[in-house]
Every structure is written in C-alpha cells, then in structure tokens.
Design a protein around this motif. Structure first.
Motif, short mmCIF file in Angstrom:
data_model
loop_
_atom_site.label_atom_id
_atom_site.label_comp_id
_atom_site.label_asym_id
_atom_site.label_seq_id
_atom_site.Cartn_x
_atom_site.Cartn_y
_atom_site.Cartn_z
N THR A 192 -2.41 -5.05 -19.79
CA THR A 192 -3.16 -5.10 -18.61
C THR A 192 -2.80 -4.09 -17.46
O THR A 192 -1.51 -4.35 -17.17
N VAL A 193 -3.81 -3.33 -17.02
CA VAL A 193 -3.37 -2.49 -15.87
C VAL A 193 -4.34 -2.78 -14.59
O VAL A 193 -5.45 -2.90 -14.68
N HIS A 194 -3.55 -3.26 -13.57
CA HIS A 194 -4.35 -3.17 -12.28
C HIS A 194 -4.17 -1.76 -11.69
O HIS A 194 -2.85 -1.22 -11.37
N VAL A 195 -5.24 -1.11 -11.43
CA VAL A 195 -5.01 0.29 -10.62
C VAL A 195 -5.67 -0.17 -9.23
O VAL A 195 -6.48 -0.67 -8.88
N ARG A 196 -4.51 0.16 -8.29
CA ARG A 196 -4.70 -0.52 -6.79
C ARG A 196 -5.16 0.59 -5.84
O ARG A 196 -5.31 -0.05 -4.64
N CYS A 197 -4.98 1.57 -6.25
CA CYS A 197 -5.15 2.95 -5.22
C CYS A 197 -5.19 4.08 -5.92
O CYS A 197 -4.41 4.43 -6.94
N ARG A 198 -5.92 5.07 -5.42
CA ARG A 198 -6.33 6.49 -6.14
C ARG A 198 -4.91 7.14 -5.54
O ARG A 198 -4.34 7.25 -4.61
N PRO A 199 -4.34 7.62 -6.72
CA PRO A 199 -2.92 8.33 -6.49
C PRO A 199 -2.90 9.59 -5.61
O PRO A 199 -3.89 10.25 -5.96
N ALA A 200 -2.10 9.81 -4.82
CA ALA A 200 -2.01 11.34 -3.98
C ALA A 200 -1.58 12.16 -5.05
O ALA A 200 -0.83 11.85 -5.84
N PRO A 201 -1.79 13.54 -4.65
CA PRO A 201 -1.21 14.37 -5.49
C PRO A 201 0.40 14.31 -5.52
O PRO A 201 1.09 13.86 -4.59
N GLY A 202 1.06 15.04 -6.68
CA GLY A 202 2.34 15.00 -6.68
C GLY A 202 2.82 14.05 -7.82
O GLY A 202 2.10 13.36 -8.45
#
Lengths: 301, 301
Positions: free
Chosen positions: B249-259
C-alpha cells in the motif's frame, strides 16, 4: 503474562463474585459475534445487519464494518484468518440491513485472496456500495514460531491508572451516539488524553488498554475492530473535527492470547488535509499481533 | 534545496559538459514512461508491455508493475493522482504483453475510487491474474498547503559518500538479471550496506538516495516504483533469501519537487515467516512525499 496482575481480566473474578457480574462472554458467543454475523444467501453472497451498537455520533465504526466484511471473506475463502486486509471506504454506512458480496480472486496452498463489497440500499431502493475490501487469507496456526521482531510493547501505565469513558469530563462529551463506548473496555493512557480537557499534547500519539466490555477475548476479527477503536490522534494534535477514514489496511500477524490488548497509535505526517494513523496491537504475552495503517482526512470543525 | 550541492542532479551539468552526456530525460519522455505506457483498447481496458528492463533475477519489480496499474487507473478515473493505492500480488508476472482491466468503483468531487487487474496469458492461452489493485485517486495540486508533520527526513550521508551498484563487491553479485540496477541511480547509505560484504547490521533498516538513471525527475507514478526499489531490509537482518511482496500500500502525500529522493525503509516485526517493510520517501525540499507499507514473506534460501 508478567503484567497479568495489572490487567482488568485478572481483577474481574473478585469483582464478579461480589456483584454477581455475569461470566465473561466467549469467542463465538458474544455481542460482537452476534453483531458481525453474516448469513449465506447464495454463492459468495451474505446478509448482514449493521448494529446501532457500534456507532459514534452518526457513524458506524469503520473497524466494526471491516470485521463484518472480514467474517464474510473467512466463510467464502478456504483459509480462515485475514493476514492482510485493505478497506476503501466509499460512502457512510447506516445501521440496518446490508449485503456482502464476495469474490474469490485466487486460492493457493497457504494463501487465498478475495475481495468483498458492502452494499446497502438508498431510500429509493437503489443500491449503494459502502466499502470495497481486498485481502489475503491464511491460517495463523500454520505459521512457524520464529519471532525476530525488534519492536517493543508500548510504554503504558497499568490499567488501573488509565482513563475509562466514565472518567471523561463534560468537555469531552460528544453530541449524538456514544453506543460503541458501552461495548468497549477502553482505558486511555493519561499522557495521551490531554485533548479531553482542552490540553492536547501536540504529539500525534494515542495509547490505550483495549478489551470488549463483555469480557470476550480477542481473535483476528476483533483485532480489525481494535485498530480503529481509539480516539483519533488528530485530537492530540489539537484538531477536534471529524476524521473520516478513507483507507485502512490491517496486517494480522499472530493469533492473540487471552487477556487485554495494548494499542499504540501514531501519526507522523499531517499535511494537505490528510494524515496517516499507524496502530500496533500487543497481546498479554507481549506479541505484536496486528499492525495497521489508515489514511484519514482531517476535516475542519 | 539546501542540500542541492550534495546531490547528483547538481553535479551532473559539469560532467555532462565534459563527456557530452545526453540531457536528462523528462517526465513523459523517458524509459520509465515508455515502459509503463498503456494503450486504451476499450472502456476501462488497456494493453501494456512488461519490459525486461525492470527485472531482478527472474522477477519483474513489483513497484514497476504497480506504476503500470496506477497509470491505467489515472487514465480511467476522473482524477489524475493516486492518493492511496493497494496491490495484492497473486502470481509472478513475466516480461511480455499484459492487459489491465479497470473498474470505476465510485467517482466523487475530490476522490475517485477504482480497482484494476493485471492479466497475462499462460502458454496454453488461458488467462491468469497477476495483481489486483484498489485505489483512491485525487488531484495533489488541489490539496491545501498545510504541513504539520512531526516526521523528520532520514539521516543519510551525502550522495557522494553513498554506495552505487558499481561499488558492490563480488559477494553481492546476484545470479540472473540485474537489469533494473542499470535504470536506477540508487546509492545506499554505507551504514545499511553491511549485508553486501557479509556483515549485516541486524537492524531492519535500509536508506538510500534514489533517482532514475536517465535523470527523469520524480512524479507520483515513479514514487510507486521508488518505494519498492531498495534491497530488502531482511538482508540487513541476516536473511539473504527471496522476499516476495504479498501486499503493498502506497500513500502519495505530495507531488515531489525536482531532484533526487531520499528513501528510508524499516522493519519492526519479522515473525511467523512474514515481515512488514515501511518506506518513507522524501523530496529535495524536505517534504515527505510518500509513505508505504508492504507485507512480505521471508522465504528460506
């Protein structure tokens, strides 16, 4: 078992003798068992009755609902115990009749996989899906005895020093149903009960002793209830609004020993209006019997 | 961004100028995007091609497979981003053609729910289901900016002091495919790489810098790959056998910044032949962008 002297179960016989309290309920013959009963109506199809006894304010407890779905899957699949079970909550369930539709996805030697839907009817008779579940089932009694865990039981004061619902001040009284509190023997660690007197700790932690009020011991199905039975960690973070679960995954790792459970819940990440709640459930023999994580919304008051 | 000077992305332009390295791949135009592509064949129905490029030994990486299913759901549902996605792994996927069948379970204003199955064909032409997924989707860009997390990024040495696949001694060489290692820019914290030289720490921890080798930045879909891309924590617990995932199970909590990303994986409970692996993924702006948990089996060597 070293802590048995501190536990409610050990203290009960003396009290029972004095007050003629009824004997503790047993697994298979208790209110929880009656209220999670499913009746087979066809292949993979079960009728259930959502009880008002497990509601808080207007909501039917999500762990109680998961136990009903888990019970139907245990009857539909060739293996008895949920090893990992995931619920996606879709719409708010209401007390009353419901239907559980199961699908056997795969049957294997040691693990079987199934999915299930909880269905109710709107007032106009149309169907509405409440919860979608997917799970792997196995037999906990078939697991080897190896334990190499590094996890330690939560530091929690003895049962007698923790706070039951009767200790709640008026400030903690919630309008609407509190039926579920009568069915649980839940004692909060005072260190995580500051929210009830308007002094939340600011830490996303909640710890408690947990049992069923009628003395029924824990089993894998009641663990599904236990992981979602404490007040939200958000309360200790100072957010007193509604915290509906969107998704809940429970890993049942061991059949719990008789006696009370200790539960520790923690939140590391409250952001973007969502938070995770991780629960660990420990039995009276210091075994980590269940781990869960849910993604919940933190709604404004 | 304070740590940009330590990161591979910051170091690349200088190297690229000297060696005429190709420009970094971009989101939507990279090997990962091509290898997770799905082609719509009908309502909710998609064709995919499982690439050999994401295999280790004989297995297709579970996070790569989840990204394919996640991409199909993102096309089928009205919302673009997986908020919480759960995969139950049923049978071992093989490189080659596959089909993704999605079902829209519910569409709401802020969240939609879908399920999906990855199907392949046996040599006799019969269908076999590989993975069953259920997920809530939303739009990460619609989330409020509040961050009240108490979580801290993992303590991990600078990228330059961490160990890439090229640093692995012969003892760590694994028979069979290691194709996926060519596609990842994975640098292990030396403190969690003892297993590679026969000296596991005994702690269920693994930490690493993570990027795609072609320089493509992270997005919600590549986070589904990232959470399952490190060596198993079981290696650091001294178990060098196969550790297949049963549920993730994966919770994606935020769009990742570049890098580049930093990933910390931990296991608290290895018991009864099963273990959980919790992953936290942090982006270059010190945001906790994903949390995951899987239940895996620890199989004997």
């Amino acid at each position: 078992m070293a802590q048995a002297a501190q536990t409610p179960r050990a203290a009960q016989p003396a009290r029972a003798a004095q007050t003629e309290q009824p004997a503790p309920a047993t697994i298979g013959n208790s209110e929880f068992d009656r209220d999670t009963a499913v009746v087979r109506r066809g292949p993979g199809l079960y009728d259930a009755q959502l009880s008002e006894g497990w509601t808080i304010i207007e909501a039917v407890n999500g762990g109680y609902l998961l136990a009903i779905l888990g019970r139907a899957l245990g009857e539909a699949l060739p293996h008895p115990d949920p090893f990992t079970i995931t619920a996606h909550y879709l719409t708010a369930s209401r007390p009353g009749p419901a239907e559980v539709r199961t699908e056997t996805v795969r049957t294997g030697r040691t693990l079987s996989t199934g999915s299930a839907s909880l269905i109710q009817r709107n007032e106009d008779g149309s169907e509405v899906e409440r919860i979608r579940v997917t799970a792997h089932y196995g037999d906990l009694d078939d697991l080897p005895d190896d334990v190499r865990t590094t996890a330690k039981p939560p530091a929690i004061p003895p049962y007698e020093h923790c706070l039951g619902a009767d200790a709640a001040p008026d400030a903690a009284l919630i309008p609407g149903s509190s039926a579920i509190t009568d069915r649980l023997d839940l004692r909060l660690d005072p260190a995580t009960a500051g929210w009830a007197v308007g002094a939340p700790s600011g830490r996303g932690e909640m710890r408690a002793w947990f049992g069923l009020a009628d003395g029924r011991d824990a089993d894998p199905l009641s663990l599904l209830l236990a992981v979602d039975a404490l007040p939200p960690t958000a309360f200790e973070l100072g957010l007193m609004g509604w915290v509906p679960t969107t998704e809940l995954t429970v890993h049942v790792r061991c059949r719990p020993a008789p006696g009370p459970l200790r539960i520790a819940i923690s939140t590391r990440n409250l952001a973007g209006g969502f938070l995770e709640e991780d629960a660990e459930v420990w039995d009276s023999q210091d075994r980590l019997v269940a781990q869960s994580r849910q993604l919940a919304r933190a709604l404004p008051v």
